[in-house]
Design an enzyme around this catalytic site. Structure first.
Site, PDB file in Angstrom:
ATOM      1  N   ASP A  26       0.827  -1.211   0.000  1.00 36.18           N
ATOM      2  CA  ASP A  26       0.000   0.000   0.000  1.00 36.18           C
ATOM      3  C   ASP A  26       0.864   1.265   0.000  1.00 36.18           C
ATOM      4  OD1 ASP A  26      -2.376   1.433   0.039  1.00 36.18           O
ATOM      5  OD2 ASP A  26      -2.531   1.404   2.229  1.00 36.18           O
ATOM      6  N   ASN A  28       1.306   3.449  -2.929  1.00 37.24           N
ATOM      7  CA  ASN A  28       1.873   3.896  -4.211  1.00 37.24           C
ATOM      8  C   ASN A  28       1.437   5.324  -4.554  1.00 37.24           C
ATOM      9  OD1 ASN A  28       2.856   1.328  -4.447  1.00 37.24           O
ATOM     10  ND2 ASN A  28       1.435   0.684  -6.061  1.00 37.24           N
ATOM     11  N   GLY A  29       0.142   5.586  -4.356  1.00 32.89           N
ATOM     12  CA  GLY A  29      -0.408   6.899  -4.717  1.00 32.89           C
ATOM     13  C   GLY A  29       0.194   8.006  -3.868  1.00 32.89           C
ATOM     14  N   ARG A  30       0.302   7.753  -2.560  1.00 35.08           N
ATOM     15  CA  ARG A  30       0.864   8.775  -1.669  1.00 35.08           C
ATOM     16  C   ARG A  30       2.347   8.976  -1.923  1.00 35.08           C
ATOM     17  NH1 ARG A  30      -1.430   6.127   3.546  1.00 35.08           N
ATOM     18  NH2 ARG A  30      -1.913   4.523   1.994  1.00 35.08           N
ATOM     19  N   HIS A  43       2.497   3.530  -9.044  1.00 35.66           N
ATOM     20  CA  HIS A  43       2.218   2.109  -9.299  1.00 35.66           C
ATOM     21  C   HIS A  43       3.381   1.466 -10.064  1.00 35.66           C
ATOM     22  CE1 HIS A  43      -1.650   2.532  -7.563  1.00 35.66           C
ATOM     23  NE2 HIS A  43      -2.177   3.241  -8.535  1.00 35.66           N
ATOM     24  N   GLU A  73     -12.459  -4.341  -3.966  1.00 32.29           N
ATOM     25  CA  GLU A  73     -12.986  -2.985  -3.759  1.00 32.29           C
ATOM     26  C   GLU A  73     -12.246  -1.935  -4.592  1.00 32.29           C
ATOM     27  OE1 GLU A  73     -12.292  -5.183  -1.187  1.00 32.29           O
ATOM     28  OE2 GLU A  73     -14.410  -5.706  -0.981  1.00 32.29           O
ATOM     29  N   ARG A  77     -12.171   2.690  -7.938  1.00 30.71           N
ATOM     30  CA  ARG A  77     -11.261   3.780  -8.334  1.00 30.71           C
ATOM     31  C   ARG A  77     -11.617   4.294  -9.737  1.00 30.71           C
ATOM     32  NH1 ARG A  77      -5.405   2.631  -5.599  1.00 30.71           N
ATOM     33  NH2 ARG A  77      -6.259   1.985  -3.589  1.00 30.71           N
ATOM     34  N   LEU A 137      10.188 -20.911  -4.532  1.00 27.50           N
ATOM     35  CA  LEU A 137       9.335 -19.930  -3.847  1.00 27.50           C
ATOM     36  C   LEU A 137       7.973 -19.951  -4.520  1.00 27.50           C
ATOM     37  CD1 LEU A 137       8.870 -17.250  -2.112  1.00 27.50           C
ATOM     38  CD2 LEU A 137       9.647 -16.021  -4.131  1.00 27.50           C
ATOM     39  N   ARG A 194       2.013  -4.743   6.208  1.00 26.94           N
ATOM     40  CA  ARG A 194       1.343  -3.707   5.422  1.00 26.94           C
ATOM     41  C   ARG A 194       2.210  -2.458   5.416  1.00 26.94           C
ATOM     42  NH1 ARG A 194      -4.868  -2.051   4.649  1.00 26.94           N
ATOM     43  NH2 ARG A 194      -4.528  -0.358   3.173  1.00 26.94           N
ATOM     44  N   LEU A 201      -6.671  -4.500   7.602  1.00 27.74           N
ATOM     45  CA  LEU A 201      -6.479  -5.606   6.657  1.00 27.74           C
ATOM     46  C   LEU A 201      -7.153  -5.351   5.313  1.00 27.74           C
ATOM     47  CD1 LEU A 201      -6.742  -8.711   9.016  1.00 27.74           C
ATOM     48  CD2 LEU A 201      -4.710  -7.868   7.838  1.00 27.74           C
ATOM     49  N   GLU A 213       0.980 -12.932  12.579  1.00 27.78           N
ATOM     50  CA  GLU A 213       1.545 -11.736  13.217  1.00 27.78           C
ATOM     51  C   GLU A 213       1.444 -10.599  12.214  1.00 27.78           C
ATOM     52  OE1 GLU A 213       2.536 -11.466  16.320  1.00 27.78           O
ATOM     53  OE2 GLU A 213       2.137 -13.584  16.703  1.00 27.78           O
TER      54      GLU A 213
HETATM   55  C1  IPE Z   1      -5.398  -2.552  -0.072  1.00 26.76           C
HETATM   56  O1  IPE Z   1      -5.071  -1.227  -0.241  1.00 26.76           O
HETATM   57  C2  IPE Z   1      -5.418  -3.251  -1.405  1.00 26.76           C
HETATM   58  C3  IPE Z   1      -4.122  -3.459  -2.052  1.00 26.76           C
HETATM   59  C4  IPE Z   1      -2.962  -3.141  -1.549  1.00 26.76           C
HETATM   60  C5  IPE Z   1      -4.177  -4.101  -3.342  1.00 26.76           C
HETATM   61  P1  IPE Z   1      -6.185  -0.088  -0.407  1.00 26.76           P
HETATM   62  O2  IPE Z   1      -5.449   1.190  -0.619  1.00 26.76           O
HETATM   63  O3  IPE Z   1      -7.147  -0.478  -1.445  1.00 26.76           O
HETATM   64  O4  IPE Z   1      -6.912  -0.124   1.001  1.00 26.76           O
HETATM   65  P2  IPE Z   1      -7.769   0.985   1.771  1.00 26.76           P
HETATM   66  O5  IPE Z   1      -8.800   1.486   0.801  1.00 26.76           O
HETATM   67  O6  IPE Z   1      -6.812   2.089   2.166  1.00 26.76           O
HETATM   68  O7  IPE Z   1      -8.325   0.298   2.958  1.00 26.76           O
HETATM   69  C1  IPE Z   2      -1.425   0.332  -3.424  1.00 31.43           C
HETATM   70  O1  IPE Z   2      -1.250   1.716  -3.425  1.00 31.43           O
HETATM   71  C2  IPE Z   2      -1.800  -0.238  -4.762  1.00 31.43           C
HETATM   72  C3  IPE Z   2      -3.200  -0.669  -4.867  1.00 31.43           C
HETATM   73  C4  IPE Z   2      -4.090  -0.593  -3.938  1.00 31.43           C
HETATM   74  C5  IPE Z   2      -3.623  -1.231  -6.119  1.00 31.43           C
HETATM   75  P1  IPE Z   2      -2.488   2.725  -3.412  1.00 31.43           P
HETATM   76  O2  IPE Z   2      -2.902   2.971  -4.827  1.00 31.43           O
HETATM   77  O3  IPE Z   2      -3.555   2.249  -2.528  1.00 31.43           O
HETATM   78  O4  IPE Z   2      -1.789   4.024  -2.824  1.00 31.43           O
HETATM   79  P2  IPE Z   2      -2.393   5.005  -1.731  1.00 31.43           P
HETATM   80  O5  IPE Z   2      -2.850   4.164  -0.581  1.00 31.43           O
HETATM   81  O6  IPE Z   2      -3.522   5.731  -2.398  1.00 31.43           O
HETATM   82  O7  IPE Z   2      -1.262   5.898  -1.363  1.00 31.43           O
HETATM   83 MG    MG Z   3      -3.994   2.495  -0.575  1.00 27.98          MG
END
Ligand code: IPE
Ligand code: IPE
Ligand code: MG
Length: 252
Positions: A26, A28-30, A43, A73, A77, A137, A194, A201, A213
């Site tokens: 999690d 990538n966007g930020r 990404h 979910e 997006r 693996l 995470r 989760l 854990e």
């Molecule tokens: C969880 O991250 C899904 C993946 C890493 C693929 P999200 O960014 O979708 O989760 P939320 O929306 O912050 O809970």
């Molecule tokens: C994880 O990064 C990748 C996926 C959920 C597909 P995000 O795209 O959720 O990045 P944030 O959480 O918005 O920073």
């Molecule tokens: Mg995210």
């Protein structure tokens, strides 16, 4: 240098690591926003972090690595971001499959396949088929994956077997449900990591996480690397897993 010393300093030597590590990749966007870059760039850099992590996991002797790539979910997006993510999966499989295969990686996929584009479904099947005999693996790709949906699929599989007379009604146990999940032969994750600092989760492996854990690391996924994986595993080693029993006696 003695044989023992050589072994201790060899960075590719397997050491005491959890058997199954699962990662919610999690942030990538930020990561991109913090640098004034488009989310798509985050990404793209996330895929680079994934390559490094898979290599490190293999070298460290981890038997199974599950990665959360796209959640059920994530369809909420914007369409352009969904296209970017689907494109990255296609490119990842096309560009990296040969190398994964050569390095002994077995690819498995969990999640709902029926609503994916047919070409993606085919790529996923090809990856599984090509690598099916590898055993260095196992890389479990959770794609279009949601844990509640997976548990519902298990329930439907059981219901179909009851209807066909292969399972008696009234005998559903936790073990039977586990046997009908998407990858029933994969052991539960010992460690779930995470990134990004979020502590939830997000519908990942809810059933299998019963005694995992959880380690939350405050870096964005594109920054994750072997050192970050090692430090999450070091944190895991400091935990005491009790599985509902009592703490191990430490003297007296
Ligand atoms: C969880 O991250 C899904 C993946 C890493 C693929 P999200 O960014 O979708 O989760 P939320 O929306 O912050 O809970
Ligand atoms: C994880 O990064 C990748 C996926 C959920 C597909 P995000 O795209 O959720 O990045 P944030 O959480 O918005 O920073
Ligand atoms: Mg995210």
């Amino acid at each position: 240098m003695s044989q023992a010393e050589a072994t201790q300093t060899d960075p590719t030597e397997p050491f005491d690591v959890p058997r199954h590590v699962a990662i919610i990749m999690d942030g990538n966007g930020r990561w991109a926003a913090a640098r004034g870059l488009p989310r798509a760039e985050g990404h793209r850099r996330g895929v680079e972090a994934l390559r490094k992590t898979v290599r490190a996991a293999g070298e460290m002797g981890i038997a199974c690595l599950t990665i959360f790539s796209f959640s059920s979910e994530n369809w909420s997006r914007p369409p352009s971001e969904i296209r970017d993510l689907m494109g990255l999966l296609r490119r990842f499989i096309r560009n990296d499959l040969a190398e994964l295969h050569q390095s002994g990686v077995r690819v498995r996929v969990v999640g709902e396949r029926s609503d994916l584009d047919p070409d993606i479904r085919k790529l996923l099947e090809e990856a599984e088929e090509l690598t099916r005999d590898n055993d260095r693996l196992t890389l479990v790709v959770a794609f279009n994956y949601g844990a509640r949906q997976e548990i519902a699929r298990a329930a439907n599989r059981i219901a179909a077997e009851v209807a066909a007379g292969r399972i008696a009604s009234g005998v559903v146990t936790a073990e039977l449900i586990a046997q009908h999940l998407d990858a029933p032969d994969i052991p539960d994750p010992d460690l779930i990591i995470r990134t990004s600092g979020e502590q939830r989760l997000s519908n990942f492996l809810l059933w299998q996480a019963a005694y995992s854990e959880l380690v939350f690391v405050p870096i964005y996924w594109p920054e994750f690397d072997r050192a970050a994986l090692e430090s999450a595993i070091a944190e895991y080693r400091r935990r005491e897993r009790r599985f509902g029993g009592l703490a191990a006696q430490t003297g007296s």
